[in-house]
Scaffold this motif. Structure first.
Motif, short mmCIF file in Angstrom:
data_model
loop_
_atom_site.label_atom_id
_atom_site.label_comp_id
_atom_site.label_asym_id
_atom_site.label_seq_id
_atom_site.Cartn_x
_atom_site.Cartn_y
_atom_site.Cartn_z
N LEU A 156 0.82 -1.21 0.00
CA LEU A 156 0.00 0.00 0.00
C LEU A 156 0.85 1.26 0.00
CD1 LEU A 156 -2.78 -1.02 2.53
CD2 LEU A 156 -2.69 -1.36 0.06
N PRO A 157 0.41 2.28 -0.74
CA PRO A 157 1.16 3.53 -0.77
C PRO A 157 0.94 4.35 0.50
CG PRO A 157 -0.85 3.73 -2.04
CD PRO A 157 -0.77 2.29 -1.58
N GLY A 158 1.87 5.24 0.77
CA GLY A 158 1.71 6.14 1.91
C GLY A 158 1.77 5.41 3.24
N SER A 159 1.33 6.13 4.27
CA SER A 159 1.36 5.55 5.61
C SER A 159 0.03 5.75 6.33
CB SER A 159 2.51 6.15 6.41
OG SER A 159 2.33 7.54 6.51
N TRP A 160 -1.03 5.98 5.58
CA TRP A 160 -2.34 6.24 6.18
C TRP A 160 -2.82 5.08 7.04
CZ3 TRP A 160 -6.03 2.72 4.92
CH2 TRP A 160 -5.82 1.98 3.77
N TRP A 161 -2.36 3.89 6.76
CA TRP A 161 -2.81 2.69 7.46
C TRP A 161 -2.12 2.49 8.81
CZ3 TRP A 161 1.53 0.04 8.23
CH2 TRP A 161 2.58 0.31 7.36
N GLU A 162 -1.10 3.30 9.13
CA GLU A 162 -0.36 3.12 10.38
C GLU A 162 -1.23 3.30 11.62
OE1 GLU A 162 3.06 5.65 10.15
OE2 GLU A 162 4.19 4.17 9.00
N PHE A 166 -12.65 -10.87 -11.18
CA PHE A 166 -11.19 -10.96 -11.30
C PHE A 166 -10.71 -12.39 -11.56
CE2 PHE A 166 -12.13 -7.31 -8.64
CZ PHE A 166 -11.41 -6.32 -9.27
N GLU A 167 -11.58 -13.37 -11.42
CA GLU A 167 -11.17 -14.78 -11.51
C GLU A 167 -10.75 -15.18 -12.91
OE1 GLU A 167 -14.38 -17.20 -10.09
OE2 GLU A 167 -13.92 -16.73 -8.00
N ARG A 168 -9.74 -16.01 -12.95
CA ARG A 168 -9.28 -16.69 -14.16
C ARG A 168 -8.59 -17.95 -13.67
NH1 ARG A 168 -6.15 -13.02 -17.90
NH2 ARG A 168 -8.21 -12.41 -18.56
N MET A 169 -8.89 -19.08 -14.28
CA MET A 169 -8.31 -20.35 -13.84
C MET A 169 -6.80 -20.24 -13.79
SD MET A 169 -10.51 -22.53 -12.96
CE MET A 169 -9.75 -24.13 -13.03
N PRO A 170 -6.16 -20.72 -12.76
CA PRO A 170 -6.66 -21.49 -11.63
C PRO A 170 -6.98 -20.64 -10.40
CG PRO A 170 -4.29 -21.56 -11.56
CD PRO A 170 -4.68 -20.71 -12.77
N TRP A 171 -7.04 -19.32 -10.55
CA TRP A 171 -7.24 -18.43 -9.41
C TRP A 171 -8.71 -18.25 -9.10
CZ3 TRP A 171 -3.14 -17.45 -6.61
CH2 TRP A 171 -1.88 -17.54 -7.21
N HIS A 172 -9.05 -18.45 -7.82
CA HIS A 172 -10.41 -18.27 -7.34
C HIS A 172 -10.42 -17.07 -6.40
CE1 HIS A 172 -14.36 -19.13 -5.78
NE2 HIS A 172 -13.89 -19.17 -4.55
N ALA A 173 -11.27 -16.09 -6.70
CA ALA A 173 -11.32 -14.87 -5.89
C ALA A 173 -12.01 -15.16 -4.56
CB ALA A 173 -12.05 -13.78 -6.65
N THR A 174 -11.37 -14.76 -3.48
CA THR A 174 -11.96 -14.99 -2.16
C THR A 174 -12.51 -13.71 -1.54
OG1 THR A 174 -9.81 -14.77 -1.08
CG2 THR A 174 -10.48 -16.99 -1.69
N LEU A 175 -11.89 -12.54 -1.85
CA LEU A 175 -12.35 -11.31 -1.23
C LEU A 175 -11.85 -10.10 -2.01
CD1 LEU A 175 -13.69 -9.94 1.29
CD2 LEU A 175 -11.45 -10.02 2.36
N ALA A 176 -12.69 -9.07 -2.11
CA ALA A 176 -12.31 -7.76 -2.63
C ALA A 176 -12.74 -6.76 -1.56
CB ALA A 176 -13.00 -7.48 -3.95
N LEU A 177 -11.78 -6.04 -1.00
CA LEU A 177 -12.03 -5.13 0.11
C LEU A 177 -11.67 -3.71 -0.29
CD1 LEU A 177 -12.72 -5.28 3.25
CD2 LEU A 177 -10.25 -5.14 3.59
N GLU A 178 -12.63 -2.78 -0.13
CA GLU A 178 -12.39 -1.38 -0.45
C GLU A 178 -11.56 -0.74 0.66
OE1 GLU A 178 -15.38 1.93 -1.89
OE2 GLU A 178 -15.46 1.68 0.28
N LEU A 179 -10.55 0.02 0.27
CA LEU A 179 -9.72 0.75 1.22
C LEU A 179 -10.04 2.24 1.11
CD1 LEU A 179 -6.31 -1.04 0.66
CD2 LEU A 179 -8.08 -1.55 2.35
N ARG A 180 -10.14 2.88 2.25
CA ARG A 180 -10.48 4.31 2.29
C ARG A 180 -9.39 5.09 3.01
NH1 ARG A 180 -15.75 6.26 1.72
NH2 ARG A 180 -17.03 4.74 0.63
N GLU A 181 -9.19 6.30 2.52
CA GLU A 181 -8.28 7.24 3.17
C GLU A 181 -9.04 8.54 3.34
OE1 GLU A 181 -3.92 9.33 2.51
OE2 GLU A 181 -4.74 8.05 0.96
#
Length: 165
Positions: A109-115, A136-151
């Protein structure tokens, strides 16, 4: 039971266990953050609306001779180019909290907002709205989670977790 029907499985078992005796598996190296979108596009589908990705592939568990169905985890950070995730992802779901290794977080992640995020056992606790990860899936990858990040109250990126199937 015929002897020839037992020999192939036993032979394979002896071959696999014989090669491991007395040798510890090599240590797992810390994953390297990748920034090249070309190999990532070959691995997963990347919809429009995102900036340059940052991603890592991590082995799950102890490396083995034969890869299993859940041997690798792909963690991808996609910065948003607009004020929110692309409409192609669908509506936002419920908020979810996910722990993420602080070293990996710093690299991805860019910056340090998450500190300011809570730290427990070397992991920062990220909380954000979830989105459908299936685009986002394409074999053999199975998507488990997409999480929005906010600053500062506005969406800045999407963090994806995909796992081999």
């Amino acid at each position: 039971m015929k002897l020839h029907s037992v020999l192939p499985p036993i032979g394979l078992l002896l071959l696999l266990t014989g090669g491991c005796q007395g040798e510890a598996p090599p240590p797992v190296a810390r994953p390297t953050v990748q920034t090249d979108a070309a190999p990532l596009r070959e691995m997963i589908a990347l919809p429009d609306g995102f900036g340059p990705p940052r991603w890592v592939v991590q082995p799950l568990g102890t490396p083995s001779f034969a890869p299993g169905p859940t041997d690798y985890l792909l963690v991808v950070y996609l910065p948003l180019l607009e004020s929110g995730p692309p409409a192609a992802l669908g509506p936002a779901g419920a908020p979810q909290t996910v722990p993420l290794d602080e070293v990996l977080l710093r690299a991805l992640l860019p910056g340090s907002w998450w500190e300011h995020l809570p730290l427990e056992n070397g992991k920062r606790r990220l909380t954000g709205l979830t989105y459908p990860a299936a685009p986002f899936e394409r074999m053999p990858w199975h998507a488990t989670l997409a999480l929005e990040l906010r600053e500062q109250g506005r969406p800045v990126g999407l963090l994806l977790w995909l796992q081999t199937m």
